[in-house]
Write an enzyme that holds these catalytic residues in place. Structure first.
Site, short mmCIF file in Angstrom:
data_model
loop_
_atom_site.label_atom_id
_atom_site.label_comp_id
_atom_site.label_asym_id
_atom_site.label_seq_id
_atom_site.Cartn_x
_atom_site.Cartn_y
_atom_site.Cartn_z
N GLU A 155 -63.93 -18.41 -61.67
CA GLU A 155 -64.33 -18.81 -62.95
C GLU A 155 -66.35 -19.20 -62.93
OE1 GLU A 155 -62.64 -22.55 -64.40
OE2 GLU A 155 -60.90 -20.93 -65.46
N GLU A 309 -54.17 -17.40 -66.19
CA GLU A 309 -54.27 -19.01 -66.04
C GLU A 309 -54.19 -19.78 -67.67
OE1 GLU A 309 -57.27 -21.82 -64.72
OE2 GLU A 309 -57.43 -20.51 -62.95
C1 GAL Z 1 -59.34 -23.79 -65.10
C2 GAL Z 1 -59.42 -23.86 -63.62
C3 GAL Z 1 -58.40 -24.20 -62.70
C4 GAL Z 1 -57.59 -25.40 -63.22
C5 GAL Z 1 -57.99 -25.73 -64.38
C6 GAL Z 1 -57.03 -26.35 -65.56
O1 GAL Z 1 -60.73 -23.70 -65.82
O2 GAL Z 1 -59.40 -22.14 -63.69
O3 GAL Z 1 -58.83 -24.54 -61.29
O4 GAL Z 1 -58.72 -26.68 -62.54
O5 GAL Z 1 -59.16 -25.00 -65.60
O6 GAL Z 1 -58.16 -27.60 -65.58
#
Ligand code: GAL
Length: 714
Positions: A155, A309
């Site tokens: 990110e 994700e």
């Molecule tokens: C995303 C990130 C993850 C984790 C997730 C939940 O944005 O890539 O590493 O932090 O949020 O908080």
């Protein structure tokens, strides 16, 4: 649609799994993990995202032993690996060795390690350490049979305002403007004595006494995106130089912030990937999932991409404590897949035992695998396996065919965040989301397009505000309308050029001629105010729509210069105390609010207020009808979405029933989830799904199931 990334992911199956952080657990747990992964049908684990401190415990000293065992354990269990470079989280020794490579905020405060994302992306030490670890990982694992893809960084999006950023920003500005004279002109530095006489005086937009220079602020956002792209490219090239042929991606993040200009990033990635955390899990969460998926597929040129994700059943992202029921996890996953994702990955495999994300949830929750939610994931694994054929892309054309597009550009977002605009309530992201939401409610497939894109394949293009607009974008929009397209424009669009210089002569500036309107005065509204709109003709509403349209945030003193007036401002909102001074709508009462300008074979539509949700839906549905846009399936009941994903020889019609009542689907297709033919009608239960394999485009109906009553939620 000249570029379609999506190269290199398996085309014969959908990926299922997510972030896996084995370094948080003992090796006995790894073994259990792989057993459970097999049980759930997991076939992809993203490894190493935050492992820098273990992989390189001291500068230049690497320890890959533990990762070797992790990768091999996964491979032996039949689980593929998405291998991350760990550069989003430099270890504590990095701060000690390179204090200058720590990021500095706009207020001049330098951060140190202790969380993650603490690096100055322009710092030479950070960049060379990142290249080095990426290269080492690629040399070691680049041809490992478990390797599915490279996941560079995590990110991108951390801004830095320190000295390294200042130097890189100046170089970027010199390339963009060549001379200080040009920069002074673009930044309008005659204002408030900001005229620059030396490049050395140019700084990042750090905290200053009062309002910052908007053009300066916007250029810094552009620069930061380009600088992060350079950092990404260096790692990608270091990986490729080792000969590794696995596709390279980096995960984009939506929706709460955006520091990247994704249209220019997209061609640099083999496959685009998205981290998507819903901002609500109410019914609007479904629309939000569709929004993220449509955006990333569009950035991807209409081709396949990967949902890297999403949250499992519980999420703590952005302070929201959101819970998803297992059936919602399934429908959300299929919503992404229907819109082009090559699978459904989650953050994360196992809920952590401690740490600042202990409550974020996992496929294996704190309760363990003997839980309702884990059983839900086992079901999802089976469903994704049964949909393997969906992963095959068509020979040509986009995965999803849309007649309607929404113009989207990061610069619209950034420009709307510059200081002292006519209203504090302008919200670019909310305007775009609102436009997408009503199209989703109405059952239309949607693409997003860059402002200067070729629009010719669409029937209707929406521009839900875009403050700066280039001449090239305006020319493209005009060509589109002259050729028969319908263009619909929201307020605060085209008022300025790319340096945020206001176009003189009346708003909406660069789009005035095309829209056939002229605005002399802006009348922004207070948050509690609203304006009602009447139909054409007299401002008494007699010929207006059944439910008067309502506008929020904004109104304008508009006159037609060739456009037909379709709705007018009705006047004072009844809720306003007249004694308190000028009320909402008073200054614009009776004036045009919605217009339509016939140009060539098409029409350019303008709405001069931000319509509330139901009003926007009414207006946009009417535009779709005028433009001849086709729904995926006509007449779906509310909260039932139909999405068609084109495939190799066959298409797949996803029917996602988010409602609380069963529906009946009928048409020329076979449901891959149940094997049932839909020719005689098949029932999709409340909160259930069907995925029909079909070669037909038409002939489908989705109707309320006469036998299906209310179902219990969840
Ligand atoms: C995303 C990130 C993850 C984790 C997730 C939940 O944005 O890539 O590493 O932090 O949020 O908080």
């Amino acid at each position: 649609m000249t570029h379609a990334p999506g190269r290199g992911l398996p085309a014969g199956r959908l990926l299922f799994g997510g972030d896996y952080n084995p370094e948080q657990w003992g090796e006995d747990v790894w073994k259990e993990d792989v057993v459970l992964m097999r049980q759930a049908g997991v076939n992809a684990a993203t490894v190493g995202v935050f492992s820098w401190a273990l992989l390189e415990p001291e500068e230049g000293v690497y320890d890959f032993g533990w990762l070797d065992r992790v990768v091999q354990t996964l491979h032996d269990g039949g689980v593929g690996v998405v291998l991350a470079t760990p550069t989003a989280s430099p270890p504590p020794w990095f701060t000690r060795r390179h204090p200058d490579a720590m990021p500095v905020g706009p207020d001049g405060v330098r951060l140190v390690h202790g969380s993650r994302d603490t690096y100055a992306v322009s710092a030479p030490a950070y960049r060379s350490a990142s290249r080095a670890i990426a290269q080492r990982l690629a040399e070691r694992y680049g041809d490992h049979p478990a390797l599915l893809a490279w996941h560079v960084h995590n990110e991108y999006g951390s801004l830095d305002f320190g000295e390294h950023a200042a130097a890189a920003f100046r170089r970027w500005l010199q390339r963009r403007y060549s001379t200080l004279e040009e920069l002074n002109r673009a930044w309008y530095t005659a204002f408030w004595s900001q005229h620059y006489t030396s490049w050395e005086d140019v700084l990042p937009p750090r905290r200053t006494q009062y309002l910052a220079n908007p053009a300066h602020a916007l250029d810094f956002r552009r620069f930061s995106s380009d600088e992060m792209l350079d950092a990404y490219r260096e790692q990608r090239d270091a990986i490729r130089a080792t000969g590794s042929s696995a596709p390279v991606t980096t995960n984009f993040m939506l929706p709460s912030w955006n520091h990247l200009e994704q249209w220019s990033w997209a061609p640099e990635l083999d496959v685009l990937s998205l981290d998507h955390y819903l901002d609500t899990v109410g019914p609007d969460g479904e629309a939000h999932a569709a929004y993220g998926a449509d955006l990333v597929r569009s950035w991807s040129g209409g081709g396949p991409w990967l949902l890297m994700e999403q949250s499992t059943i519980s999420s703590t992202v952005a302070g929201r404590r959101a819970h998803k029921e297992p059936d919602r996890v399934l429908r959300n996953s299929l919503s992404y897949v229907a819109r082009g994702s090559q699978g459904s990955l989650f953050f994360q495999w196992r809920a952590p035992a401690a740490g600042s994300e202990a409550w974020h949830g996992g496929i294996v929750p704190h309760a363990g695998a003997g839980s309702r939610s884990f059983r839900g994931f086992e079901r999802l694994g089976r469903v994704l396996e049964s949909l393997a054929e969906v992963a095959a892309a068509p020979q040509d054309g986009p995965l999803v065919e849309a007649d309607v597009a929404i113009v989207w550009h990061a610069e619209g977002w950034w420009a709307t965040e510059t200081p002292q605009l006519p209203s504090d309530d302008l919200d670019y992201s909310a305007a775009v989301r609102g436009a997408h939401r009503v199209l989703w409610q109405e059952g239309f497939a949607v693409d997003f397009v860059a402002p200067e894109a070729d629009l010719s394949r669409y029937r209707l293009v929406l521009v839900p505000s875009l403050f700066p607009v280039t001449d090239a974008a305006v020319a493209g929009m005009r060509r589109f309308v002259e050729g028969g397209g319908h263009l619909a424009v929201w307020p605060f669009t085209g008022y300025a050029d790319e340096h945020l210089h206001v176009v003189p002569g009346g708003y909406p500036g660069r789009l005035r001629d095309l829209l056939g309107v002229r605005v002399e005065e802006l009348h922004p509204l207070d948050p509690a105010e609203r304006v009602e709109l009447t139909g054409p003709g007299e401002p008494d509403g007699s010929t207006g729509p059944e439910r008067p349209l309502t506008g929020l945030t904004w109104s304008e003193h508009l006159s037609s210069e060739g456009a037909e007036v379709l709705a007018r401002y009705a006047g004072l909102d009844e809720g306003v105390d007249e004694g308190a001074g000028e009320g909402a709508g008073e200054g614009v009462a009776g004036g045009p609010a919605i217009t339509r300008h016939a140009v060539g074979r098409g029409a350019a539509h303008y709405v001069s207020t931000f319509l509330d949700g139901p009003s926007l839906r009414t207006w946009v549905a009417g535009l779709c009808e005028q433009a001849g846009a086709r729904r995926v399936v006509e007449g779906c009941p509310p909260l039932v979405e139909a999405v068609r994903r084109r495939g190799a020889g066959v298409d797949h019609l996803f029917v996602l029933n988010h409602s609380r009542a069963a529906v009946r689907v009928q048409g020329p297709g076979v449901d891959l989830l149940t094997g049932a033919a839909a020719a005689d009608g098949l029932v999709v239960p409340a909160r259930g799904c069907a995925v029909l394999r079909t070669t037909e485009r038409d002939g489908f109906t989705v109707t309320a199931d006469p036998a299906g009553g209310e179902a219990t939620p969840g």
